[in-house]
Design an enzyme around this catalytic site. Structure first.
Site, short mmCIF file in Angstrom:
data_model
loop_
_atom_site.label_atom_id
_atom_site.label_comp_id
_atom_site.label_asym_id
_atom_site.label_seq_id
_atom_site.Cartn_x
_atom_site.Cartn_y
_atom_site.Cartn_z
CD GLU A 283 -2.82 -0.58 2.57
OE1 GLU A 283 -3.31 0.54 2.80
OE2 GLU A 283 -2.88 -1.54 3.36
NE ARG A 508 4.99 -8.79 10.94
CZ ARG A 508 4.29 -7.66 10.93
NH1 ARG A 508 2.97 -7.72 10.90
NH2 ARG A 508 4.88 -6.51 10.97
CE LYS A 518 1.40 4.38 8.11
NZ LYS A 518 0.58 4.14 6.94
#
Ligand SMILES: *[C@@H]1O[C@H](CO)[C@@H](O)[C@H](O)[C@H]1NC(C)=O
Ligand SMILES: *[C@@H]1O[C@H](CO)[C@@H](O)[C@H](O)[C@H]1NC(C)=O
Ligand SMILES: *[C@@H]1O[C@H](CO)[C@@H](O)[C@H](O)[C@H]1NC(C)=O
Ligand SMILES: *[C@@H]1O[C@H](CO)[C@@H](O)[C@H](O)[C@H]1NC(C)=O
Length: 872
Positions: A283, A508, A518
């Protein structure tokens, strides 16, 4: 005392023979015979039910033995019933047998009390089977799904690893998981906990140290054989195994993914030629971090390994969060890591097609327009406090009405939140992603590519699988957070009868010792704890790049970790260790003194100059040589001199001798002067020893830089930036207040270090090589039909005419390409803030300093792990 057990006793031999004949192994027979109670019970059972000499499969024989031990209170009929079920293979495991005994024990009670009415005690087979899990098969995959579902639903009740055992017990008590293999449930739960809470922290510090030691000792972390080609694309010996073993090795062959009908598969294979086609679908709403390097490696690497293709697809369906700069950086980072996208696409390329399919879905009565508020939708989902799950009143409205309302949504009839298109899925399913997930919503935001054309935008759940389908993706690889979405992914492809790619999920990569969210990084930036998103103390890819970490080292690190379904939780120190190993045989070595201490060689003439040609790496002659002057005035590192001598100290002290790297002879310190102001040692006076003297071979060699203005020596480094761990704890993400955990001394700036003049030609060559490699890559990409290369405008352009990011030579050329080991000091790279005139002047001019130059170095990593620890 019980009588001594004698295996040669004829009675015992007889028992063992009997048990053998049932099918037990000799050792199990012997063990059973040893316990007189168990032996008697089993013997009785065998004789009573004619099992002697049956030679059952061992598994079944063991269940019979368990029945003998557990079922002593059962009547003969009940035992016979169980034995039949065992022989038929319907009771297969110990837990089923235990449940069977329990069930029958309860019912037998009734039977005995009502023996005149035997039918009342008769066993209800259906009920028995249900109680004992007969015929229930839970595959490891199903177990994993159920575990994730349970954990997602009950997340608020689970606080961390302290809840692990209790959670496991509750999971095993759920009807769905009761008959799953305990180990499958445990493994899945462990993996999920690891993913969510990180590794289990031991309370015992000794154990923690042990765990840390064993972690670093794990073989195969990194491939030390990885050799640096300066392009950053590295041939790794471990790559083969990574792509052909483990998670990736188990993936289906192209075309092997299930389809609604064979025609879809044939068309797909015809288009792809049976190749592996993957995509990296970020994204464009933030900077990529180290965790993304795994997604890039897996998708691009897997396709490349099998000669396939990989798209870079910007998943730009959320116009509110997107910014142009993110698009640019994403492409730049993919290329920096060594990959060229086959094509660059955008989810927004497909907006019309997605809209048409949404209409189609509605026509098929598989979508409806809903006007419920978010609160109402949440309440309808049901739950412990909210009661059973409910369909809303719009679910069964006429198709024509939904079609008209969807058009209305498109045409601006509704404001955000007033109408959504929902997929008509399955409210009875245990998976929340099947509870009529939203497909389209109204957003009053212009899109950076489609402008104001659209007022409605598709959701991730609607877009992702269909874009994968449009692009004929053979393997849709993502992380395990998306495991529950797989079901809705497949549902939608099938509902529309389109080609259905297969989604497979891997664990992951998490790096501990830093934060990657973020929101948290933004806070660090805003509050000035770091200088920006590319502050070299962070683990965003732009930060790692700026710090000087070679892209090949990151790929080698990720590849070395391997790919599996469990997440990799790696401490920053282990990451640094991998970087160090990578640099060891690839970085050229220069002499550098961080804190210069002047040395005058009193027996050397004032005008003496010896030019010394020395290798840039003792073990890697291909790296070339550098030429440095040796004169009467030198600088050594202040740390290499001490006033007090000691037996185990081999560097310089008054009266002591030390070797100088590559110098003609060792030096001996005769006296020193003290700075009257600071009281510190200001200068050393030494004598240069005999050339070629073998009698006085020094134990240690230290680095030095000579004073020789004529050849520009030494080069003064304006700033050497030394980075320590940004956080005090090993797991700031887990601390309550990660800002309080910031290490106030994580940045150390040393002014006035010296490096040898070999730096200039090395820097010039590094930049020149980077440019050549970058040009070659662009050319290669162009000939292989890569989309960005076709669009590439003149060197340096980052956007094409439509303001889309494109590949450029400049993307891969930066100050950080200049890397070296400061001998005995650490690994360094040139910071982007540095200004080195000679690097931007093109090929002809001589390397060297220019007026206005500012030399700024970043320490990439220390030479050894220990010194990193000490420093922080
Ligand atoms: C959540 O926990 C409750 C109580 O243990 C259980 O009944 C329920 O099934 C759980 N949710 C899921 C999705 O398994
Ligand atoms: C469970 O995990 C262990 C260790 O990670 C592994 O060795 C074992 O094969 C796994 N078992 C199953 C049934 O997945
Ligand atoms: C995907 O495959 C279909 C045939 O199944 C083909 O018509 C279409 O052009 C392909 N799309 C892409 C982007 O390759
Ligand atoms: C020292 O050795 C080198 C080669 O090892 C030789 O070239 C040089 O002449 C020698 N110097 C003296 C003073 O013996």
């Amino acid at each position: 005392m019980p009588p001594k057990f004698d295996p040669s006793d004829p009675a015992v031999v007889q028992l063992i023979t009997l048990f053998d004949s049932l099918g037990l192994s000799p050792s199990k027979s012997l063990e059973t015979a040893k316990s007189s109670k168990n032996a008697a019970q089993l013997k009785e059972l065998i004789i009573a039910h004619g099992l002697e000499g049956k030679n059952l499969e061992e598994k079944k024989a063991l269940l019979v033995a368990a029945l003998a031990a557990q079922g002593t209170y059962l009547g003969s009929e009940a035992k016979a019933y169980v034995i039949d079920k065992v022989l038929e293979g319907k009771l297969e495991r110990g837990d089923q047998l235990t449940a069977a005994v329990k069930y029958l024990a309860q019912h037998q009670l009734t039977a005995t009390m009502n023996y005149l009415e035997p039918h009342r005690g008769a066993i209800n087979e259906a009920e028995f089977d249900a109680e004992c899990g007969v015929g229930v098969v839970v595959t490891p995959d199903q177990a994993e799904q159920l575990v994730l579902l349970y954990l997602a639903e009950n997340a608020s009740a689970i606080e961390g690893w302290q809840s692990f055992s209790a959670t496991l017990m509750k999971l095993k008590a759920t009807p769905e998981l009761r008959w799953a293999a305990t180990l499958d449930v445990k493994n899945a739960t462990e993996a999920a906990f690891l993913n969510k809470f990180g590794p289990k922290v031991s309370v015992n510090p000794k154990d923690m140290r042990k765990a840390a030691a064993s972690k670093t000792a794990t073989p195969g972390n990194v491939t030390p054989t990885a050799s640096d080609s300066s392009s950053g694309i590295v041939a790794l010996s471990s790559e083969k195994t990574v792509f052909e073993e483990g998670f990736l090795g188990r993936l289906h062959k192209p075309g092997g993914n299930p389809q609604l009908n064979g025609a879809l598969r044939e068309k797909h294979l015809k288009t792809t030629g049976g190749q592996v086609w993957t995509r990296f679908p970020p994204e464009p709403n933030g900077y990529l971090h180290i965790g993304h390097s795994k997604a890039i490696f897996v998708n691009f690497g897997y396709a490349a390994h099998f000669g396939g293709k990989c798209y870079l697809r910007y998943d730009d369906t959320n116009p509110e969060a997107e910014e142009q700069q993110y698009f640019d950086y994403i492409l730049e980072m993919v290329r920096w890591l060594g990959y060229e996208p086959w094509k660059i696409t955008y989810s927004s390329d497909y907006f019309q097609r997605l809209y048409d399919l949404a209409v189609d879905l509605t026509r098929r009565d598989k979508a409806y327009v809903c006007h419920c508020s978010a609160e109402k939708i949440f309440a309808d989902r049901g739950g412990e406090e909210r009661g059973p799950r409910k369909a809303c009143e719009h679910r069964n409205r006429p198709i024509a009405e939904s079609l008209a309302e969807f058009e209305g949504m498109r045409d601006g009839k509704y404001k955000p939140g007033e109408a959504i298109l929902r997929m008509k899925m399955d409210l009875e399913d245990g998976n929340p992603t099947m509870w009529d997930t939203i497909a389209y919503r109204v957003l009053n935001a212009p899109h950076h590519r489609t402008g104001t054309t659209w007022r409605i935008y598709p959701t991730y759940d609607f877009t992702h699988c269909l874009c994968d389908s449009f692009e004929n993706i053979s393997h849709s690889l993502c992380t395990t957070e998306f495991i529950l979405s797989r079901q809705s992914y497949e549902w939608l492809c099938d509902a529309l009868e389109v080609y259905k790619p297969k989604q497979s999920e891997y664990g992951r990569l998490n790096i501990q010792g830093t934060v990657m969210s973020k929101r948290k990084i933004l806070k660090l930036v805003k509050e000035g704890h770091v200088s920006g998103w590319d502050d070299p103390r962070l683990y965003t890819l732009i930060a790692l790049r700026r710090r000087g970490i070679p892209p090949g080292a990151i790929i080698s690190f990720v590849s070395g970790l391997g790919v599996s379904t469990s997440p990799s939780n790696i401490q920053t120190v282990r990451f640094e260790q991998a970087i160090r190993q990578y640099l060891e045989n690839s970085a050229p070595r220069l002499m550098m003194v961080l804190k210069p201490l002047k040395v005058t060689l009193e027996n050397v003439p004032e005008d003496y100059v010896l030019m010394i040609e020395k290798p840039l790496h003792q073990k890697v002659p291909e790296l070339g040589t550098s030429s440095v002057p040796f004169t009467r005035t030198l600088y050594i590192d202040a740390e290499d001199f001490r006033l007090e001598d000691s037996k185990d100290y081999f560097r310089l002290a008054p009266g002591k001798t030390v070797g100088l790297f590559q110098a003609p002879a060792p030096v001996t310190c005769t006296r020193y002067s003290i700075d009257p102001v600071t009281g510190e040692v200001a200068e050393l006076f030494c004598t240069l020893g005999e050339s070629n003297s073998t009698s006085n071979k020094p134990k240690t060699f230290i680095q030095w830089v000579a004073d020789h203005p004529a050849s520009g020596s030494p080069i003064r480094v304006d700033e050497t930036r030394i980075f320590h761990q940004l956080f005090k704890s090993d797991d700031p993400a887990a601390t309550e207040d990660f800002i309080a955990d910031v290490n106030p001394n994580s940045l150390e700036v040393v002014e006035g270090a010296f490096i040898e003049v070999g730096f200039w030609p090395l820097a010039k060559k590094a930049i020149g090589d980077a440019r050549k490699d970058s040009e070659a890559r662009l050319k290669a990409a162009a000939t292989s039909g890569s989309e960005p290369a076709k669009e590439a405008s003149p060197v340096g352009a980052l956007h094409d005419a439509h303001n889309q990011p494109v590949a450029s030579v400049e993307q891969l050329v930066g100050n950080e390409c200049v890397r070296f080991q400061g001998l005995r000091v650490g690994y360094f790279a040139v910071d982007k803030d540095a200004q080195l005139g000679c690097l931007t002047e093109g090929d002809a001019p001589k390397p060297g300093s220019r007026p206005g130059d500012v030399v700024i170095l970043n320490r990439i990593v220390t030479l050894k792990e220990d010194s990193a620890k000490k420093a922080s």
